[in-house]
Scaffold this motif. Structure first.
Motif, PDB file in Angstrom:
ATOM      1  N   GLU A  82       0.823  -1.210   0.000  1.00  0.00           N
ATOM      2  CA  GLU A  82       0.000   0.000   0.000  1.00  0.00           C
ATOM      3  C   GLU A  82       0.859   1.263   0.000  1.00  0.00           C
ATOM      4  O   GLU A  82       0.555   2.227  -0.700  1.00  0.00           O
ATOM      5  CB  GLU A  82      -0.919   0.035   1.238  1.00  0.00           C
ATOM      6  CG  GLU A  82      -2.209  -0.729   1.082  1.00  0.00           C
ATOM      7  CD  GLU A  82      -3.183  -0.087   0.086  1.00  0.00           C
ATOM      8  OE1 GLU A  82      -3.110   1.148  -0.130  1.00  0.00           O
ATOM      9  OE2 GLU A  82      -3.990  -0.827  -0.470  1.00  0.00           O
ATOM     10  N   PHE A  83       1.906   1.250   0.802  1.00  0.00           N
ATOM     11  CA  PHE A  83       2.724   2.463   0.896  1.00  0.00           C
ATOM     12  C   PHE A  83       3.396   2.750  -0.443  1.00  0.00           C
ATOM     13  O   PHE A  83       3.447   3.895  -0.895  1.00  0.00           O
ATOM     14  CB  PHE A  83       3.755   2.331   2.023  1.00  0.00           C
ATOM     15  CG  PHE A  83       4.422   3.636   2.344  1.00  0.00           C
ATOM     16  CD1 PHE A  83       3.709   4.669   2.941  1.00  0.00           C
ATOM     17  CD2 PHE A  83       5.752   3.852   2.033  1.00  0.00           C
ATOM     18  CE1 PHE A  83       4.313   5.897   3.214  1.00  0.00           C
ATOM     19  CE2 PHE A  83       6.371   5.067   2.309  1.00  0.00           C
ATOM     20  CZ  PHE A  83       5.646   6.091   2.902  1.00  0.00           C
ATOM     21  N   LYS A  84       3.881   1.703  -1.085  1.00  0.00           N
ATOM     22  CA  LYS A  84       4.501   1.848  -2.411  1.00  0.00           C
ATOM     23  C   LYS A  84       3.465   2.341  -3.432  1.00  0.00           C
ATOM     24  O   LYS A  84       3.739   3.249  -4.223  1.00  0.00           O
ATOM     25  CB  LYS A  84       5.094   0.500  -2.851  1.00  0.00           C
ATOM     26  CG  LYS A  84       5.731   0.504  -4.220  1.00  0.00           C
ATOM     27  CD  LYS A  84       7.140   1.039  -4.188  1.00  0.00           C
ATOM     28  CE  LYS A  84       7.743   1.051  -5.581  1.00  0.00           C
ATOM     29  NZ  LYS A  84       9.093   1.619  -5.595  1.00  0.00           N
ATOM     30  N   GLU A  85       2.270   1.761  -3.406  1.00  0.00           N
ATOM     31  CA  GLU A  85       1.220   2.161  -4.352  1.00  0.00           C
ATOM     32  C   GLU A  85       0.830   3.623  -4.168  1.00  0.00           C
ATOM     33  O   GLU A  85       0.595   4.345  -5.129  1.00  0.00           O
ATOM     34  CB  GLU A  85      -0.038   1.292  -4.159  1.00  0.00           C
ATOM     35  CG  GLU A  85       0.048  -0.072  -4.802  1.00  0.00           C
ATOM     36  CD  GLU A  85      -1.152  -0.962  -4.465  1.00  0.00           C
ATOM     37  OE1 GLU A  85      -1.040  -2.181  -4.681  1.00  0.00           O
ATOM     38  OE2 GLU A  85      -2.189  -0.443  -3.975  1.00  0.00           O
ATOM     39  N   GLU A  86       0.734   4.043  -2.918  1.00  0.00           N
ATOM     40  CA  GLU A  86       0.201   5.378  -2.645  1.00  0.00           C
ATOM     41  C   GLU A  86       1.256   6.478  -2.725  1.00  0.00           C
ATOM     42  O   GLU A  86       0.922   7.636  -2.941  1.00  0.00           O
ATOM     43  CB  GLU A  86      -0.508   5.398  -1.279  1.00  0.00           C
ATOM     44  CG  GLU A  86      -1.756   4.532  -1.282  1.00  0.00           C
ATOM     45  CD  GLU A  86      -2.569   4.578   0.001  1.00  0.00           C
ATOM     46  OE1 GLU A  86      -2.225   5.373   0.894  1.00  0.00           O
ATOM     47  OE2 GLU A  86      -3.542   3.826   0.098  1.00  0.00           O
ATOM     48  N   THR A  87       2.530   6.136  -2.529  1.00  0.00           N
ATOM     49  CA  THR A  87       3.564   7.184  -2.504  1.00  0.00           C
ATOM     50  C   THR A  87       4.696   6.936  -3.509  1.00  0.00           C
ATOM     51  O   THR A  87       5.503   7.828  -3.746  1.00  0.00           O
ATOM     52  CB  THR A  87       4.239   7.264  -1.117  1.00  0.00           C
ATOM     53  OG1 THR A  87       4.959   6.051  -0.903  1.00  0.00           O
ATOM     54  CG2 THR A  87       3.216   7.471  -0.009  1.00  0.00           C
ATOM     55  N   GLY A  88       4.791   5.740  -4.043  1.00  0.00           N
ATOM     56  CA  GLY A  88       5.916   5.395  -4.910  1.00  0.00           C
ATOM     57  C   GLY A  88       7.194   5.104  -4.139  1.00  0.00           C
ATOM     58  O   GLY A  88       8.222   4.801  -4.732  1.00  0.00           O
ATOM     59  N   LEU A  89       7.120   5.206  -2.818  1.00  0.00           N
ATOM     60  CA  LEU A  89       8.320   4.998  -1.988  1.00  0.00           C
ATOM     61  C   LEU A  89       8.316   3.614  -1.350  1.00  0.00           C
ATOM     62  O   LEU A  89       7.257   3.088  -0.988  1.00  0.00           O
ATOM     63  CB  LEU A  89       8.390   6.048  -0.880  1.00  0.00           C
ATOM     64  CG  LEU A  89       8.518   7.513  -1.315  1.00  0.00           C
ATOM     65  CD1 LEU A  89       8.476   8.426  -0.097  1.00  0.00           C
ATOM     66  CD2 LEU A  89       9.803   7.727  -2.114  1.00  0.00           C
ATOM     67  N   ASN A  90       9.517   3.069  -1.184  1.00  0.00           N
ATOM     68  CA  ASN A  90       9.643   1.785  -0.497  1.00  0.00           C
ATOM     69  C   ASN A  90       9.682   1.989   1.014  1.00  0.00           C
ATOM     70  O   ASN A  90      10.118   3.035   1.500  1.00  0.00           O
ATOM     71  CB  ASN A  90      10.917   1.067  -0.925  1.00  0.00           C
ATOM     72  CG  ASN A  90      10.817   0.568  -2.349  1.00  0.00           C
ATOM     73  OD1 ASN A  90       9.884  -0.150  -2.706  1.00  0.00           O
ATOM     74  ND2 ASN A  90      11.767   0.957  -3.178  1.00  0.00           N
ATOM     75  N   VAL A  91       9.234   0.969   1.720  1.00  0.00           N
ATOM     76  CA  VAL A  91       9.357   0.944   3.173  1.00  0.00           C
ATOM     77  C   VAL A  91      10.717   0.340   3.503  1.00  0.00           C
ATOM     78  O   VAL A  91      11.055  -0.733   3.026  1.00  0.00           O
ATOM     79  CB  VAL A  91       8.222   0.095   3.785  1.00  0.00           C
ATOM     80  CG1 VAL A  91       8.500  -0.252   5.235  1.00  0.00           C
ATOM     81  CG2 VAL A  91       6.889   0.817   3.645  1.00  0.00           C
TER      82      VAL A  91
END
Ligand SMILES: [Zn+2]
Length: 163
Positions: A82-91
């Motif tokens: 979800e975080f990647k989808e919503e921000t393009g950033l990796n956790v």
């Protein structure tokens, strides 16, 4: 309450470990209450002094990143996806914090605190209008008061300050 398989009205029947549980006589099965599960994400920068929050169109409050856990998926996977989808950033790193049940949405919320990789967020404009980095104090000011998000954010900020 009705059976989610056959539609028969459920009766409460004593289950030997769980007490009274809804039971379908037609299926001859216990039908434990169902609810959805979602993750909410408090995202900090690598320096651990800022929080990334999102805003939806036509809304004034900033919110935590969040998403439903898909069937067959672990909550950890939902967080990174979800975080990647919503921000393009990796956790870079994540940590499970705590959970809350939202009765209005019949939803179990699992909160994770994450560290995001460095970089400019690339927004998924269909879901999110704007994301912005805030100091801890600003972030606490901009989330809705007395919300699940505020409770999760307070706990995560306290934890980030310690680490
Ligand atoms: Zn049934």
């Amino acid at each position: 309450m009705y059976c989610y398989e056959c539609g028969e009205k459920l009766a409460l029947v004593l289950h030997n470990q769980e007490g009274l549980v809804p039971f379908c006589k037609k299926c001859n099965e216990y039908r434990f209450p169902q609810f959805a599960t979602a993750v909410t994400i408090v995202a900090a920068n690598r320096e651990k002094d800022k929080i990334l929050l999102a805003k939806h169109r036509d809304q004034s409050d900033y919110i935590l990143f969040a998403g439903y856990v898909k069937k067959g998926e672990t909550a950890e996977k939902t967080v990174t996806r979800e975080f990647k989808e919503e921000t393009g950033l990796n956790v870079v790193k994540y940590k499970y914090m705590s959970s809350r049940y939202n009765a209005a949405k019949n939803l179990l919320l699992l909160n994770f605190s994450v560290i995001a990789e460095r970089g400019e967020p690339q927004l998924d404009k269909s879901e999110i209008d704007e994301v912005k980095w805030f100091t801890f104090d600003e972030a606490l000011e901009f989330v809705r008061k007395d919300s699940d998000a505020e409770a999760f954010l307070k706990a995560a900020v306290a934890d980030l300050k310690k680490s």
